[in-house]
Design a protein around this motif. Structure first.
Motif, PDB file in Angstrom:
ATOM      1  N   LYS A 294      32.056 -12.920  52.193  1.00  0.00           N
ATOM      2  CA  LYS A 294      32.509 -13.854  53.070  1.00  0.00           C
ATOM      3  C   LYS A 294      31.259 -15.105  53.186  1.00  0.00           C
ATOM      4  CE  LYS A 294      35.226 -12.721  56.159  1.00  0.00           C
ATOM      5  NZ  LYS A 294      35.791 -12.082  57.673  1.00  0.00           N
ATOM      6  N   GLU A 295      30.274 -14.585  53.333  1.00  0.00           N
ATOM      7  CA  GLU A 295      29.008 -15.499  53.569  1.00  0.00           C
ATOM      8  C   GLU A 295      28.907 -16.294  52.271  1.00  0.00           C
ATOM      9  OE1 GLU A 295      27.613 -16.629  56.206  1.00  0.00           O
ATOM     10  OE2 GLU A 295      28.731 -15.236  57.317  1.00  0.00           O
ATOM     11  N   ALA A 296      29.159 -15.769  50.932  1.00  0.00           N
ATOM     12  CA  ALA A 296      29.263 -16.718  49.618  1.00  0.00           C
ATOM     13  C   ALA A 296      30.150 -17.513  49.809  1.00  0.00           C
ATOM     14  CB  ALA A 296      29.449 -15.884  48.490  1.00  0.00           C
ATOM     15  N   VAL A 297      31.341 -17.469  50.390  1.00  0.00           N
ATOM     16  CA  VAL A 297      32.271 -18.421  50.623  1.00  0.00           C
ATOM     17  C   VAL A 297      31.973 -19.444  51.603  1.00  0.00           C
ATOM     18  CG1 VAL A 297      34.762 -18.845  51.174  1.00  0.00           C
ATOM     19  CG2 VAL A 297      34.061 -16.934  49.856  1.00  0.00           C
ATOM     20  N   LEU A 298      31.426 -19.152  52.607  1.00  0.00           N
ATOM     21  CA  LEU A 298      30.914 -20.161  53.657  1.00  0.00           C
ATOM     22  C   LEU A 298      29.679 -20.940  53.087  1.00  0.00           C
ATOM     23  CD1 LEU A 298      31.484 -18.038  56.997  1.00  0.00           C
ATOM     24  CD2 LEU A 298      33.002 -19.831  55.931  1.00  0.00           C
ATOM     25  N   GLY A 299      29.041 -20.344  52.168  1.00  0.00           N
ATOM     26  CA  GLY A 299      27.577 -20.923  51.722  1.00  0.00           C
ATOM     27  C   GLY A 299      28.238 -22.055  50.713  1.00  0.00           C
ATOM     28  N   VAL A 300      29.072 -21.751  49.917  1.00  0.00           N
ATOM     29  CA  VAL A 300      29.321 -22.864  48.856  1.00  0.00           C
ATOM     30  C   VAL A 300      30.228 -23.879  49.575  1.00  0.00           C
ATOM     31  CG1 VAL A 300      29.550 -21.340  47.043  1.00  0.00           C
ATOM     32  CG2 VAL A 300      31.586 -21.706  48.263  1.00  0.00           C
ATOM     33  N   ALA A 301      31.047 -23.837  50.661  1.00  0.00           N
ATOM     34  CA  ALA A 301      31.459 -24.798  51.530  1.00  0.00           C
ATOM     35  C   ALA A 301      30.579 -25.602  52.056  1.00  0.00           C
ATOM     36  CB  ALA A 301      32.685 -24.366  52.286  1.00  0.00           C
ATOM     37  N   GLU A 302      29.714 -25.065  52.720  1.00  0.00           N
ATOM     38  CA  GLU A 302      28.425 -25.681  53.290  1.00  0.00           C
ATOM     39  C   GLU A 302      27.611 -26.531  52.127  1.00  0.00           C
ATOM     40  OE1 GLU A 302      24.068 -25.194  55.137  1.00  0.00           O
ATOM     41  OE2 GLU A 302      25.093 -23.383  54.295  1.00  0.00           O
ATOM     42  N   HIS A 303      27.693 -26.190  51.036  1.00  0.00           N
ATOM     43  CA  HIS A 303      27.044 -27.107  49.966  1.00  0.00           C
ATOM     44  C   HIS A 303      27.841 -28.296  49.623  1.00  0.00           C
ATOM     45  CE1 HIS A 303      24.545 -23.180  48.398  1.00  0.00           C
ATOM     46  NE2 HIS A 303      23.894 -23.651  49.258  1.00  0.00           N
ATOM     47  N   VAL A 304      29.171 -28.100  49.833  1.00  0.00           N
ATOM     48  CA  VAL A 304      30.110 -29.282  49.500  1.00  0.00           C
ATOM     49  C   VAL A 304      29.759 -30.133  50.591  1.00  0.00           C
ATOM     50  CG1 VAL A 304      32.313 -29.963  49.218  1.00  0.00           C
ATOM     51  CG2 VAL A 304      31.585 -28.053  47.940  1.00  0.00           C
ATOM     52  N   VAL A 305      29.875 -29.726  52.015  1.00  0.00           N
ATOM     53  CA  VAL A 305      29.610 -30.576  53.181  1.00  0.00           C
ATOM     54  C   VAL A 305      28.499 -31.220  52.984  1.00  0.00           C
ATOM     55  CG1 VAL A 305      29.568 -30.580  55.384  1.00  0.00           C
ATOM     56  CG2 VAL A 305      31.531 -29.217  54.493  1.00  0.00           C
ATOM     57  N   THR A 306      27.427 -30.415  52.737  1.00  0.00           N
ATOM     58  CA  THR A 306      26.114 -31.230  52.867  1.00  0.00           C
ATOM     59  C   THR A 306      25.726 -32.240  51.606  1.00  0.00           C
ATOM     60  OG1 THR A 306      24.833 -29.222  51.856  1.00  0.00           O
ATOM     61  CG2 THR A 306      25.150 -29.461  54.397  1.00  0.00           C
ATOM     62  N   GLY A 307      26.569 -32.201  50.628  1.00  0.00           N
ATOM     63  CA  GLY A 307      26.429 -33.037  49.321  1.00  0.00           C
ATOM     64  C   GLY A 307      25.557 -32.220  48.041  1.00  0.00           C
ATOM     65  N   HIS A 308      25.067 -30.995  48.325  1.00  0.00           N
ATOM     66  CA  HIS A 308      24.374 -30.086  47.287  1.00  0.00           C
ATOM     67  C   HIS A 308      24.998 -30.058  46.141  1.00  0.00           C
ATOM     68  CE1 HIS A 308      22.028 -29.242  51.052  1.00  0.00           C
ATOM     69  NE2 HIS A 308      20.863 -29.268  49.870  1.00  0.00           N
ATOM     70  N   THR A 309      26.456 -30.269  46.276  1.00  0.00           N
ATOM     71  CA  THR A 309      27.337 -30.011  44.844  1.00  0.00           C
ATOM     72  C   THR A 309      28.505 -30.857  45.004  1.00  0.00           C
ATOM     73  OG1 THR A 309      28.624 -28.593  43.579  1.00  0.00           O
ATOM     74  CG2 THR A 309      28.572 -28.082  46.109  1.00  0.00           C
ATOM     75  N   GLU A 310      28.908 -31.449  43.822  1.00  0.00           N
ATOM     76  CA  GLU A 310      30.245 -32.424  44.192  1.00  0.00           C
ATOM     77  C   GLU A 310      31.255 -32.077  43.196  1.00  0.00           C
ATOM     78  OE1 GLU A 310      28.567 -36.181  42.599  1.00  0.00           O
ATOM     79  OE2 GLU A 310      27.193 -36.467  44.312  1.00  0.00           O
ATOM     80  N   ARG A 311      31.513 -30.527  43.108  1.00  0.00           N
ATOM     81  CA  ARG A 311      32.586 -30.128  42.467  1.00  0.00           C
ATOM     82  C   ARG A 311      33.866 -30.130  43.125  1.00  0.00           C
ATOM     83  NH1 ARG A 311      31.009 -26.900  38.318  1.00  0.00           N
ATOM     84  NH2 ARG A 311      33.184 -25.744  38.487  1.00  0.00           N
TER      85      ARG A 311
END
Length: 664
Positions: free
Chosen positions: A396-413
Motif C-alpha cells: 500500500k505504501e508503494a501505491v501512496l509513494g508513486v502518487a506522491e511522486h506525481v504530486v511533487t513532480g518527481h515523475t510526469e507519467r
C-alpha cells in the motif's frame, strides 16, 4: 522441457482435471478430490518453475497462427514476462489452497464434483488470461471466468439469493464486456494485430489513432470485471456463493483480471491523459465509497467484499499514476491476505452458527473456540490495515509513494490531478480501512452476541491452509519490495518516509478511534439483556452457510439470537450509516435508470405482440375459418338436399338465361 512447454501445461492441467472430474463425478466419486487438488498443485509447481526460468529477465514469447482470419490475425500466443510469471504463481497458490480447503468445507455437499470441476476450469481460465500474448485468446479466458462465476456464485441455486446474485454478477460484468469487446477490436484495428507485443510497439511509435476512445471502452470492461465504480454492485451480492468461491474470486482470479489487463497494456492508457484522469476518479470514488460501505455492513463476508473493492481501487489508483509495478505488488500481497480472510471467515461461519451468513452482531466468544482462525485472521487484518511489518503495509505504501511522486513532480507519467486524487483518496481510505478492520475483529472475536453451540474442531485441511496463507501475509512485503523491481520495470517500490509516517499514523488513528467507539457503545449496551441460544444440528461449514442463506428469520427453531448492540460503526458513521449499509442506494438508482425502463419496454412489446400482432394473425385466420364453416354446413351428406339444391340452381340458371335472351 522448454519454458514455453511448461507455460502451456500450466492452464492445460486444471482444464483436463475439470473435464475428468465432470466425467468421473458420478461413476467414480473417489477420484473427484484427487482430480480437483492434484492438477492444480501441479500447475502451481509448473508456474513456479516458469517463474524461476523467466527470472525477471527478457519476456518469453511464442506464437502460432491457427487459421487465417483476414487482415488482423488471431494467434495462439504466449507472453510471459515478470508480471505474468509472478501473478501465475499467486493464482496457483490461492487456487490450490481453495481446492484443499474445499475438500473439508464441502465434504458433505452432494454437488461437490461439479463445484470442484468449475473451480478447476475457473483456475485454468485465469492462467490463460495471465499467460496469453494475444488479446482474443485472453478474451476467451476472460469470458470463461464469467460463466464459471455465474455457476459458482449460484452453487446454492435452491435459494433466491444465490440465483439472483449469480444472474446479477453475470449481467453486470457483461454490461462492461460489450464496450470492452468493441475496444479490443478498435485497438487491433489501429495496431494491425491482437498480439500484445505488437500493440505495445505501435503505441511506442505513436501509431494509435484513437487512444482516448479505446482506453475508455476498455475501462468499461475492467470496471465490470474488477468491480470498480460504477459496476461494482455485483460483488457484495456474490457472497451468496460458498465462501471458498469468494476467496478464489476476490484473491487471485476474476477481479484481479481487470487490474492485470491494464497493467499489461498500461502504455495504451498512458497515451491518453483524459483516460488516466478518468481512471484516477474511478479509483478514488471506489476506494472511499467502498470503505464507508464496509464500515456499515453486518455480514462479515460483505465487509470483506467491500474491502476487496477498495483494495482494487488502490491498484487502479497506482495504474492511474502510471506505475504498474506498485499495482501488481499490491495485487500479489492482497491476494494472499484476502484469501486468508475469506477462508478464515468460512471457519467463523461454522463456529458462529449464525443464520444470517456470518452476522458479526450475533457472534460471541469465538476467540477460544477457533484459535487458528483467530490468529491467522488477526494477521490478515493487520496486513489489510497496512500495519508494518505485514505485507499490506509495503504494497500500500508503494501505491501512496508513486502518487506522491506525481504530486511533487518527481515523475510526469500521469497528470498531477490524477496524483492528487489517488493520494488524498488513498490516505482517507487508509483511515477507514483500519476502522472497519478493527470493527470486524472486535465484533467477531470480542462480540456480545449469543454464543452458538460448539460444532467441534475444523477439518485439518482447512486449518493447515490458513497457516500456509499466513506466511506470505506476514513475510511477503518485507523482502518483496527489494526483489520485485528486478521482475517489473526496475522502479523502486520501497516505502517513502512522508507517506509511511502519514499513512501509518492515520491507520493508528482509525484503529484507536474505532476501539474507543466500541468501548463506548459496549458500556452503553451493558444493560441490554442477551437472548438465549438454540441448539443447531451438527453439520459442516457449507451446510451452515447454505442454511444461513435460506433463512431470513433471526432464530434457529423458536429461540432468537440476540444481536450485539455494541456496534462502533453506527456511532462513527452517524446518519450516514443507513445509506452506507445500503451501498449508497446505487442498486436503487440502477433500478430506476435501467431495470424499470427495460421492464416497461418489455411490457410494451408484450402488449403490442398480444394485442396488435396477434389481432392481425387472428383476423387473417378468421375469414378462412368462417368460409370453411359455411361450406361445412352445406356438406350435410343428405342426397335429397343435394338434388334439391341442384334443381334450384338449374331453375335459377334457366331464369337468368331467359332474362338475358329477352333483353337481347
Amino acid at each position: 522441457m522448454t519454458t514455453t512447454t511448461l507455460a502451456v501445461l500450466v492452464p492445460l492441467l486444471p482444464f483436463l482435471g475439470a473435464a475428468a472430474g465432470l466425467l468421473l463425478g458420478r461413476t467414480a466419486p473417489g477420484f473427484v478430490r484427487p482430480l480437483a487438488v492434484l492438477p492444480t498443485l501441479a500447475s502451481l509447481v509448473l508456474a513456479a518453475l516458469v517463474a524461476v526460468r523467466q527470472g525477471g529477465g527478457a519476456a518469453v514469447d511464442s506464437a502460432t497462427e491457427l487459421t487465417p482470419t483476414g487482415s488482423v490475425p488471431i494467434e495462439l500466443a504466449l507472453h510471459v514476462d515478470g508480471f505474468a510469471a509472478l501473478v501465475a504463481v499467486l493464482v496457483g497458490l490461492v487456487a490450490s489452497c481453495v481446492q484443499i480447503y474445499s475438500t473439508g468445507y464441502l465434504r458433505n455437499d452432494p454437488r461437490y464434483p461439479s463445484y470442484a470441476a468449475l473451480v478447476s476450469l475457473f483456475t485454468s481460465a485465469m492462467f490463460l488470461v495471465v499467460y496469453s500474448g494475444d488479446l482474443i485468446v485472453l478474451l476467451v479466458g476472460w469470458e470463461v471466468m464469467g460463466i464459471c462465476s455465474y455457476f459458482l456464485v449460484g452453487h446454492y441455486w435452491e435459494t433466491p439469493e444465490a440465483r439472483g446474485a449469480s444472474l446479477k454478477a453475470f449481467l453486470v460484468t457483461k454490461l462492461g464486456d460489450v464496450p470492452f469487446l468493441i475496444g479490443l477490436f478498435a485497438l487491433a484495428t489501429d495496431a494491425g494485430s491482437f498480439r500484445v507485443t505488437r500493440i505495445l510497439g505501435t503505441v511506442a511509435s505513436g501509431g494509435l489513432d484513437h487512444p482516448t476512445l479505446i482506453a475508455l471502452l476498455l475501462l468499461a470492461g475492467v470496471a465490470g470485471k474488477s468491480a470498480q465504480f460504477p459496476l461494482h454492485t455485483w460483488l457484495p451480492d456474490a457472497m451468496a456463493g460458498p465462501t471458498p468461491v469468494s476467496a478464489l474470486i476476490h484473491a487471485a482470479t476474476m477481479v484481479a483480471a481487470g487490474v492485470y489487463f491494464i497493467a499489461r497494456l498500461l502504455p495504451v492508457f498512458e497515451a491518453s491523459q483524459a483516460a488516466m484522469v478518468v481512471l484516477a476518479v474511478m479509483a478514488a470514488v471506489t476506494m472511499t465509497g467502498s470503505a464507508l460501505a464496509a464500515l456499515a455492513q453486518d455480514d462479515i463476508k460483505r465487509v470483506l467484499a467491500y474491502s476487496t473493492i477498495g483494495q482494487l481501487g488502490y491498484m487502479t489508483g497506482a495504474l492511474a499514476v502510471g506505475d504498474r509495478g506498485a499495482a501488481v505488488f499490491h495485487l500479489l500481497s492482497h491476494g494472499a491476505f484476502k484469501a486468508l480472510l475469506f477462508l478464515a471467515a468460512g471457519v467463523i461461519i461454522h463456529a458462529a452458527g449464525t443464520n444470517s451468513l456470518a452476522a458479526m452482531s450475533r457472534m460471541r466468544n469465538l476467540r477460544d473456540r477457533i484459535p487458528d482462525a483467530y490468529w491467522t485472521m488477526t494477521m490478515a487484518l493487520l496486513a489489510l490495515a497496512a500495519i508494518p511489518p505485514f505485507s499490506g503495509f509495503f504494497s500500500k505504501e508503494a501505491v501512496l509513494g508513486v502518487a506522491e511522486h506525481v504530486v511533487t513532480g518527481h515523475t510526469e507519467r500521469a497528470p498531477a490531478a490524477a496524483g492528487w486524487l489517488v493520494l488524498v483518496a488513498g490516505l482517507l481510505t487508509a483511515v477507514l480501512t483500519a476502522a472497519y478492520a478493527m470493527r470486524l475483529w472486535l465484533l467477531a472475536f470480542r462480540g456480545r452476541g449469543t454464543e452458538a453451540p460448539d460444532h467441534g474442531r475444523q477439518p485439518l485441511t482447512m486449518t493447515v491452509v490458513l497457516w500456509v496463507l499466513a506466511v506470505p501475509s506476514l513475510a511477503l512485503g518485507g523482502f518483496a519490495f527489494r526483489l520485485l523491481p528486478d521482475w517489473f520495470d526496475g522502479r523502486d517500490l520501497g516505502p517513502t518516509l512522508t507517506t509511511s509516517v502519514l499513512g501509518t499514523g492515520l491507520v493508528l488513528v482509525g484503529g484507536i478511534v474505532t476501539y474507543a467507539a466500541w468501548r463506548h457503545t459496549t458500556a452503553l449496551a451493558a444493560r441490554v439483556p442477551l437472548g438465549a441460544v438454540a441448539a443447531h444440528p451438527e453439520g459442516d461449514a457449507a451446510q451452515v452457510e447454505a442454511e444461513a442463506i435460506t433463512s431470513h428469520e433471526p432464530a434457529y427453531g423458536d429461540i432468537a439470537y440476540a444481536p450485539d448492540p455494541a456496534d462502533p460503526g453506527r456511532l462513527l458513521l452517524g446518519p450516514l450509516h443507513r445509506h452506507a449499509a445500503a451501498g449508497f442506494h446505487l442498486d436503487a438508482v440502477y433500478t430506476v435508470l435501467f431495470v424499470r425502463p427495460v421492464q416497461a419496454g418489455a411490457s410494451l412489446v408484450r402488449f403490442l405482440d398480444r394485442e396488435v400482432v396477434e389481432t392481425y394473425v387472428r383476423g387473417a385466420g378468421a375469414l378462412p375459418r368462417w368460409l370453411g364453416a359455411a361450406v361445412r354446413r352445406a356438406q350435410t351428406g343428405n342426397v335429397q338436399t343435394y338434388v334439391s339444391a341442384l334443381l334450384a340452381g338449374t331453375v335459377v340458371l334457366a331464369v337468368a338465361a331467359v332474362l338475358v335472351a329477352t333483353g337481347a
